[in-house]
Design an enzyme around this catalytic site. Structure first.
Site, PDB file in Angstrom:
ATOM      1  N   ASP A   1       0.836  -1.187   0.000  1.00  0.00           N
ATOM      2  CA  ASP A   1       0.000   0.000   0.000  1.00  0.00           C
ATOM      3  C   ASP A   1       0.880   1.249   0.000  1.00  0.00           C
ATOM      4  O   ASP A   1       1.896   1.310   0.692  1.00  0.00           O
ATOM      5  CB  ASP A   1      -0.905   0.001   1.249  1.00  0.00           C
ATOM      6  CG  ASP A   1      -1.761   1.240   1.331  1.00  0.00           C
ATOM      7  OD1 ASP A   1      -2.588   1.443   0.432  1.00  0.00           O
ATOM      8  OD2 ASP A   1      -1.562   2.025   2.282  1.00  0.00           O
TER       9      ASP A   1
ATOM     10  N   HIS B   1       4.691   4.294  -3.211  1.00  0.00           N
ATOM     11  CA  HIS B   1       5.484   5.451  -3.609  1.00  0.00           C
ATOM     12  C   HIS B   1       5.929   6.283  -2.411  1.00  0.00           C
ATOM     13  O   HIS B   1       6.839   7.101  -2.537  1.00  0.00           O
ATOM     14  CB  HIS B   1       4.688   6.324  -4.576  1.00  0.00           C
ATOM     15  CG  HIS B   1       3.266   6.519  -4.170  1.00  0.00           C
ATOM     16  ND1 HIS B   1       2.290   5.579  -4.455  1.00  0.00           N
ATOM     17  CD2 HIS B   1       2.652   7.498  -3.474  1.00  0.00           C
ATOM     18  CE1 HIS B   1       1.137   5.992  -3.954  1.00  0.00           C
ATOM     19  NE2 HIS B   1       1.330   7.146  -3.354  1.00  0.00           N
TER      20      HIS B   1
ATOM     21  N   ASP C   1     -10.384   2.263  -3.796  1.00  0.00           N
ATOM     22  CA  ASP C   1     -10.110   3.635  -3.362  1.00  0.00           C
ATOM     23  C   ASP C   1     -11.015   4.647  -4.049  1.00  0.00           C
ATOM     24  O   ASP C   1     -10.980   5.825  -3.688  1.00  0.00           O
ATOM     25  CB  ASP C   1      -8.654   4.000  -3.689  1.00  0.00           C
ATOM     26  CG  ASP C   1      -7.666   3.232  -2.836  1.00  0.00           C
ATOM     27  OD1 ASP C   1      -7.940   3.092  -1.639  1.00  0.00           O
ATOM     28  OD2 ASP C   1      -6.637   2.782  -3.368  1.00  0.00           O
TER      29      ASP C   1
END
Length: 1522
Positions: A545, A548, A646
């Site tokens: 999750d 980045h 999401d």
């Protein structure tokens, strides 16, 4: 993507750190790591962290791999270093472990510098499902995401997860199963080591039993999220380990940002209390006016309360007092005090970030400001003035800091208000109306533990105390931020994302601070390792999750640990970098298997179709993998979701009618696919990861096959699985109209296809929409069945009615129940509701008319080739297998045919440029692709030069592919042109027979089959070329092989450019009727009188003919030119001999030198001296005589005549002088002179009106007044001719087979003879060469421009020309090194390197020379005499052939001076550019010249004989030295 068990090669290059290139491999692939051009000549080792047998992967442990030759022989030493001399050397690894592995280059001489290049290779994991451990192919994955918290008690999971099983999914993605924090966000964890109590009193083992049942009994794998970069605010373990966070204690640089955050919280409280209502900002903020009022209050009232700039300023009064006190305690400075700039005073921001805590070095301040002053007459006045200067510097610094911080505050205010605007004003935001703990006015960036009801002053004091440990920074993400930057750490400058409010913060979680290594935060690293290892133990994979925002080194450590627990770990990542290169860095470093992508990101159906094409598979009709070509980089493997958890529901963002079409489009993508639980059940809202607390519905209680679109999704998931497991890996996307997308998935082996047509509905259609008109579906093949027809309709009167009156079930997550999905599977055309029932068939094509395609509808048809087409495809496939495996009947047939081809035949088959092809007289020319270009060659190389670029990139849109699809012209051309020559007829017939089947297959497949077959035959032709050459070539490395292949371009019999007839008494083997001649360059010098140039032929002959073993053809050429000797010269332009021009002074010396080389290198080479030469002109004035044996002479007699004529000296005028033979030359230019200087022994000749050496440009512009004026006459003694002369004389002196040992000169007025032996002549040259050619450091001649060089000429009529720096003296160094003092030679070569060396060639003139013009343009029609009509041909442009001599000269004198090792390394470095040019030029050769700095020259021959020859000679020299 490589195939399992196949051998693939990947290229690695010097100083190329290719972290952003991704190479994906299947398990058991044999990987060959091969060197790129940049590694030529270097001694290197390939080091890898791929684990050796029996060992675990350790990221930092690298071992060297053994090097092997292309023939499989080990060539590296014991420590696995080897010198790279062949680009087909390799190291190999059989890739049996999954993960990503690094390969580094280590240079032997620079080991301590670390790697000097690297690549990564990724190996896919084997995901096992079922009790029989079937491998789940990535392309067949159908994943469904579930919010674990919505599964409820563990004992109820099975019936809730059965919904996924019955819907056709084979992988479940669980959000974290660990204990959630107070916000109940699925990604805010309170305890990473405990199972969430909402599942009941259960353990990891209990969860593992459910997961195992899914895998073993249901055939479903599972992955679970791991959250590595933050933890919930309520994580109790933080009380004992607050050092694990970015807090005001661990990161003091965040203290100013924390005070700003506290201030914003205070403003929120004031707004909520109504304290700002009178100022235009009520407690309910719901319009832009409220936002602007809030901005005004922030800037004018609140920000001044905390004066953030003071954290970055200095206490002026404190340091002023210290400064003045220090001055008074010291004696006044003297007038001689050294001045120091005020800029030398450095302001240091202290680590504790207290107000006005900036400090300076007071001693430095005293040095700068406590100075003697002429404008002061007493000490008090001086101190005052010094103090004023010091104070002003401090105040200026504070002013600058205030301005800088004010800029940050302006940004912070804008960002903070943007957040308020989105949450409370914008129509697409949540439009919060209350201000409370769950919905603060400004999203907090820090935890405010213990701050309630405390003043700003008290909180600021707490910030520096133990309480500051619990003022912890929240995590979040930065729009457009650098994903590789840890934004929590100190940044350069004063700004950071917390201070500038650039973070989209998650207020329920704090960011974890790992540091650089486990020792920096032992507890945190150990805790997270246990968390990740436990997850890897029970699940098939993990989902990273917020990847980045996770520090790469942390993720590396934890994923490496997880792979020890589960070696076949499937790693999925959520990664938003907006850069494929940045994506690949994460994929390579972490071994990520699949990146999450989403169809909902598409803004229209065209973009959605593009994503389907982008995320996997090859294009339909893709080229076959060529095992001889390196693997091309890949994009990261995708797991392509129709909707992720999401994002909003399709029903909210698009329409309910788009769910089936978009799901269908996703299912046709050749990658893993996925969906979110609720999508199939038509849940019309976002199932929020934070707010949703209801549970999922259970199978056959609240949900069944009839619910939502589950039945359709089951059919689509089954189709996706079938396509993935059965090899349907080619994809074609067709935008049929703005809303309708067609997608084809094809199996490249069987050529069966599934074609989907999906009518998307990104917006709600008209409630009573009818069918959409769209062009028909046309395909090549026959319709087997309609696999699926599906449509979604409202149960209301209007079939496309919008959803109304949806009511949320308070207990279960429910969806819409007002829509029906109609499905038909495996039906025939007669039963279709969407197609017209009558197909239209024309040849191999079938047309289906779409008569009832409505929004929300999809149809999938299964198509297969017609039987007769299948037969042809089978035949072609077998042929390709034969060619690629180099085995089988067809392979043996073509191999046998090609084995009988001569090199002349192979020139015809492979090359033959347009002019040559026309000259053959059979009506053919180089193939022309309309609208694109005419190919460089009529032979195979013409198309192969294109295919070598088109095929690896699957550029099916290239004009060549279009031409192949449009008609059979090129297929016929390939074979028909070879049918005109007896020696190639069998090859023609074989091609015609075996290419015929290609005409009957679907046109879109032809480029792929054409490439595979033509490339296979081309490879055999190349093998045949090499097999007829010496071992140095045939068993050598790729570089000399490419040059040797290139040599064929120039060597062919050409009707319009024959050799003069040879004597009938020439020894065996006798010459053919039409001999091979050597073209100077393609395509300007190919046919007719322009093909054969004396100097070009003999400069090129050793490289192109002797080194390649074409001794007989070389012999014929030497003897033919010998027959044309006249005036002691051989022709410049041969033109068959009878129309030859004798206007060059150098060709005869190159001819003599080539005879010397022939004798040295050819078997029984000395026998050529006794060969019979048929003299075309027995006397200078005789007419051309027939080759009937009556005028035969032995070659050595002809040679002696040439030497005697030069020694005697001769002045003559060219025959037929005038415009007839030269339009531009003045009358004086036709006068020629040759001779030997009696003092020096140097050969000389020419005048300033002609140009008798290779620098032979004659001016031709009347406008620029250069007509008839040579650009570079080089009359006198040209340096390279003196070198050739000296070399020949020494050779003849030592030859026992040459019957003469001297020359003689007769006085025409007496009987006096002057006789010089070859020894005396050579010694005279050697004695005088340095004296007359070397320009010493101390030379005072005013014409000298560069010193420590060798003159270009001696005795030129243009005196300055002697001293011009040109690229000619290295030629003399190679042919006659004995003439040179080694130290002088090296100095001169260094000057050449500095001024003349270019990327590919040598500048032909010193760049500092007034005549230097580096860019050649023959069409220039200006009045500039320096360049008009290409006058600067040899005045700066960079010619390639001299570089061979330059490099050889450096090797010769480098060896003499003990510099050989570094010279060899430098030589290889220079030659890499030539190898690259050879491999990429469509001509597959080396150009005549380039313009400035290697830039392309339009007027240059694209491939030139002497360029190829001299580079081959340097490689040969390097090999001989080895």
């Amino acid at each position: 993507m490589s195939s399992e068990g196949k051998t693939v090669s990947v290229t690695i290059n010097y100083q190329a750190f290719e972290d952003s290139k991704l190479y994906r491999l299947k398990k058991s692939t044999i990987l060959h790591v091969v060197p790129g051009e940049s590694l030529l000549g270097k001694r290197i080792s390939i080091q890898t962290n791929y684990p050796s047998k029996g060992n675990d992967f350790v990221r930092t442990k690298f071992v060297g791999l053994e090097w092997f030759s292309r023939y499989g022989e080990k060539v590296s030493n014991d420590d696995n270093f080897a010198e790279i001399r062949d680009l087909e050397m390799y190291c190999h690894v059989t890739m049996l472990h999954s993960g990503t592995f690094k390969f580094n280059i280590l240079e032997e001489d620079k080991k301590s510098d670390g790697p000097c290049g690297s690549i990564y290779c990724q190996v896919e994991p084997d995901i096992y499902i079922g009790r029989d451990r079937q491998i789940l192919k990535l392309e067949s994955i159908r994943c469904q995401t579930v919010l674990s918290k919505c599964l409820g008690p563990l004992k109820t999971w099975e019936e809730k997860l059965r919904v996924a099983k019955e819907s056709g999914y084979n992988l479940i993605h669980f959000t974290p199963v660990q204990e959630l924090a107070g916000s109940r966000s699925a990604y805010s964890l309170a305890d990473q080591l405990k199972i969430d109590p909402g599942f009941g009193n259960v353990t990891y083992e209990d969860v593992g039993k459910v997961v195992n049942k899914l895998r073993d009994e249901w055939g479903m794998a599972s992955i679970c999220d791991i959250v590595l970069n933050h933890t919930g605010n309520e994580s109790l373990w933080l009380l004992d380990h607050p050092e694990a966070t970015y807090s005001c204690n661990t990161c003091p640089h965040l203290r100013p940002a924390f005070m700003l955050d506290i201030l914003l919280a205070k403003i929120g409280e004031d707004v909520n209390k109504g304290n700002l209502e009178m100022d235009g900002c009520p407690s309910v903020v719901d319009c832009e006016d409220h936002i602007q009022a809030l901005r005004h209050q922030l800037v004018t009232k609140y920000l001044p309360m905390i004066n953030i700039h003071e954290f970055y300023q200095i206490d002026v009064e404190l340091f002023f007092t210290k400064f003045v006190d220090a001055i008074r305690s010291q004696p006044p400075p003297s007038q001689q005090t050294k001045e120091v700039s005020p800029s030398d005073l450095k302001f240091v921001l202290k680590d504790d970030y207290r107000r006005k805590g900036v400090t300076i070095d007071l001693d430095v301040a005293l040095t700068i400001f406590n100075v003697f002053r002429n404008d002061c007459f007493d000490e008090d006045n001086r101190i005052r003035k010094c103090g004023e200067g010091f104070r002003k510097t401090l105040e200026d610094y504070n002013a600058r800091m205030k301005c800088e911080i004010d800029g940050h505050m302006k940004c912070a205010v804008g960002n903070a208000l943007a957040g308020v605007r989105y949450e409370r004003v914008q129509h697409d935001g949540p439009q919060f109306r209350t201000i409370d703990f769950g919905h603060p006015l400004f999203v907090p960036y820090f935890t405010h533990t213990g701050c309630k009801d405390k003043s700003l002053e008290v909180i600021e004091t707490m910030m520096y105390e133990d309480a500051g440990k619990f003022f912890m920074g929240h995590n979040g993400w930065i729009m457009g931020g650098d994903p590789l930057n840890d934004f929590g750490r100190p940044q350069s400058g004063t700004g950071n994302v917390y201070l500038r409010r650039e973070l989209i913060a998650w207020g329920d979680s704090v960011k974890l601070r790992f540091g650089d290594k486990p020792e920096d935060n032992p507890y945190l690293w150990a805790r997270m390792k246990e968390y990740v290892d436990t997850t890897a133990k029970y699940f098939s994979g993990v989902r990273l999750d917020n990847c980045h925002s996770t520090p790469l080194h942390v993720a590396e450590y934890l994923i490496d640990s997880a792979r020890k627990v589960n070696p076949e770990l499937y790693v999925v990542a959520e990664l938003f970098t907006n850069s494929p290169d940045a994506d690949n860095i994460f994929v390579n470093r972490l071994g990520i298997t699949s990146l999450i992508r989403e169809a909902l990101s598409a803004w229209d159906s065209h973009e959605e179709g593009r994503l389907v094409y982008l995320y996997g598979g090859e294009p339909v009709g893709a080229f076959f993998n060529n095992p001889n070509r390196p693997l091309a980089p890949n994009i990261a493997h995708a797991i392509f979701f129709d909707q992720t958890h999401d994002n909003q529901s399709y029903i909210e963002k698009r329409s309910v009618f788009d769910l089936v079409p978009s799901a269908a489009l996703v299912s046709m993508a050749c990658c893993a696919t996925g969906s979110n639980r609720g999508f199939d059940e038509l849940v019309p809202h976002h199932i929020h990861v934070v707010n949703e607390e209801r549970q999922y519905q259970e199978w056959e209680k609240q949900v069944s096959e009839k619910s939502g679109i589950i039945a359709a999704k089951r059919a689509l998931n089954d189709l996706h699985g079938f396509l993935g497991t059965k090899g349907f890996n080619q994809v074609f996307v067709d935008q049929m109209n703005p809303d309708i997308v067609g997608v084809t998935r094809q199996n490249p082996i069987t050529n069966e296809s599934f074609i989907l047509i999906a009518h998307t509905a990104f917006g709600y259609p008209h409630a009573n929409s009818g069918a959409t008109h769209v062009r028909p579906l046309i395909f090549e093949g026959k319709l087997e069945e309609i696999y699926l027809e599906c449509e979604i309709r409202s149960r209301k009167i209007e079939p496309f009615a919008r959803p109304e009156d949806f009511k949320k079930n308070p207990t279960f997550i429910n969806g819409l129940d007002e829509y029906d999905v109609t499905i038909s599977k495996n039906i025939q055309l007669n039963d279709s509701r969407i197609f017209d029932k009558t197909p239209k068939i024309s040849g191999n094509s079938t047309q289906l008319d779409l008569v009832n395609l409505k929004p929300g509808s999809v149809v999938v048809v299964r198509v297969s080739p017609h039987d007769e087409v299948s037969i042809k495809l089978k035949k072609l496939n077998e042929l390709i297998i034969n060619l690629q495996s180099e085995n089988g009947t067809k392979f043996k047939e073509i191999q046998s045919i090609i084995s009988n081809l001569s090199l002349v035949d192979l020139n015809l088959a492979l090359f033959s440029c347009d002019q040559e092809e026309r000259d053959r007289g059979f009506g053919f020319e180089a193939y022309d692709i309309p609208g694109f270009k005419r190919l460089e060659y009529a032979g195979f190389q013409g198309v192969l030069s294109l295919l070598s670029h088109i095929s690896p990139s699957n550029d099916l849109g290239h004009p060549l592919c279009g031409n192949l699809r449009s008609g059979n012209w090129l297929i016929d051309y390939i074979s028909d042109r070879l049918n005109q020559t007896d020696s190639t007829k069998k090859l023609s017939e074989w091609l015609k027979e075996n290419l015929e089947a290609m005409k009957g297959i679907p046109r879109y497949l032809i480029p792929a089959y054409f490439d595979a077959i033509i490339t296979g035959v081309y490879g055999l032709l190349i093998q045949r070329v090499l097999s007829q050459m010496p071992n140095y070539i045939s068993k050598g490395s790729i570089f000399p092989q490419l040059l040797a292949i290139s040599s064929l371009q120039f060597l062919a019999p050409v009707k319009s450019a024959p050799l003069p007839d040879l004597s009938p008494n020439v020894s065996n083997p006798k010459p053919p009727k039409l001999c091979t001649t050597l073209a100077a360059g393609l395509e300007h010098f190919v046919t007719g009188y322009m093909r054969c140039w004396g100097r070009d032929t003999f400069i090129s002959l050793r490289g192109l003919m002797l080194i390649t073993g074409r001794y007989d053809e070389a012999r014929y050429i030497i003897l033919a030119f010998a027959g044309t000797l006249r005036h002691g010269l051989i022709p410049n332009l041969l033109d068959g001999g009878k129309s030859a021009r004798y206007n060059c002074r150098d060709a005869v010396w190159w001819w003599l030198y080539c005879i010397q080389e022939y004798i040295t290198e050819a078997p029984n080479g000395k026998e050529i001296l006794k060969e019979k030469v048929s003299r075309l002109y027995p006397q200078d004035d005789s007419p051309a005589m027939p080759a009937d044996g009556a005028n035969d002479q032995l070659l050595h007699d002809v040679m002696q005549e040439a030497l005697n004529v030069h020694f005697q000296g001769l002045v003559f005028r060219e025959r037929n002088a005038g415009k007839r033979i030269d339009e531009h030359m003045t009358d004086v230019g036709f006068n020629n002179q040759i001779g030997i200087n009696p003092e020096t022994g140097f050969v000389f000749g020419g005048n300033d009106a002609n140009c008798g050496t290779w620098m032979d440009k004659m001016g031709s512009s009347e406008k620029a007044k250069t007509k008839g004026i040579p650009s570079s006459p080089r009359d006198g003694a040209a340096v390279e001719l003196v070198g050739l002369q000296a070399s020949v004389l020494r050779f003849l002196e030592k030859s026992s087979d040459y019957p003469y040992k001297s020359v003689e000169r007769k006085n025409p007025n007496s009987d006096v003879k002057i006789v010089w032996t070859f020894k005396e002549w050579a010694e005279r040259i050697e004695k005088n060469f340095e004296k007359f050619f070397y320009v010493s450091e101390n030379d005072t001649n005013p014409l000298v421009h560069k010193r420590t060089i060798y003159k270009d000429t001696h005795g030129a009529s243009r005196n300055f020309a002697d001293f011009q720096l040109r690229c000619n003296f290295p030629i003399a160094m190679v042919v006659a090194p004995q003439l040179f003092d080694p130290n002088h030679a090296w100095e001169a070569l260094e000057v050449v390197r500095k001024y003349l060396l270019g990327p590919l060639g040598m500048k032909t003139l010193d760049p500092d020379d007034w005549s230097y013009r580096p860019n050649y343009d023959n069409s220039n029609d200006s009045e500039d005499g320096k360049v008009a009509h290409g006058y600067n041909y040899h005045q700066g442009p960079e010619w390639l052939w001299p570089i061979g001599y330059y490099l050889r000269a450096r090797l010769i004198f480098g060896k003499k001076l003990g510099k050989l090792k570094e010279v060899e390394a430098e030589t290889w470095k220079i030659l890499t550019a030539h190898l690259k040019e050879l491999r990429t030029s469509p001509w597959r050769g080396l150009p005549e010249l380039t313009n400035d700095h290697g830039s392309f020259c339009h007027d240059s021959c694209r491939t030139q004989a002497w360029s190829v020859a001299t580079v081959l000679e340097i490689l040969y020299d390097l090999e001989q030295r080895k």
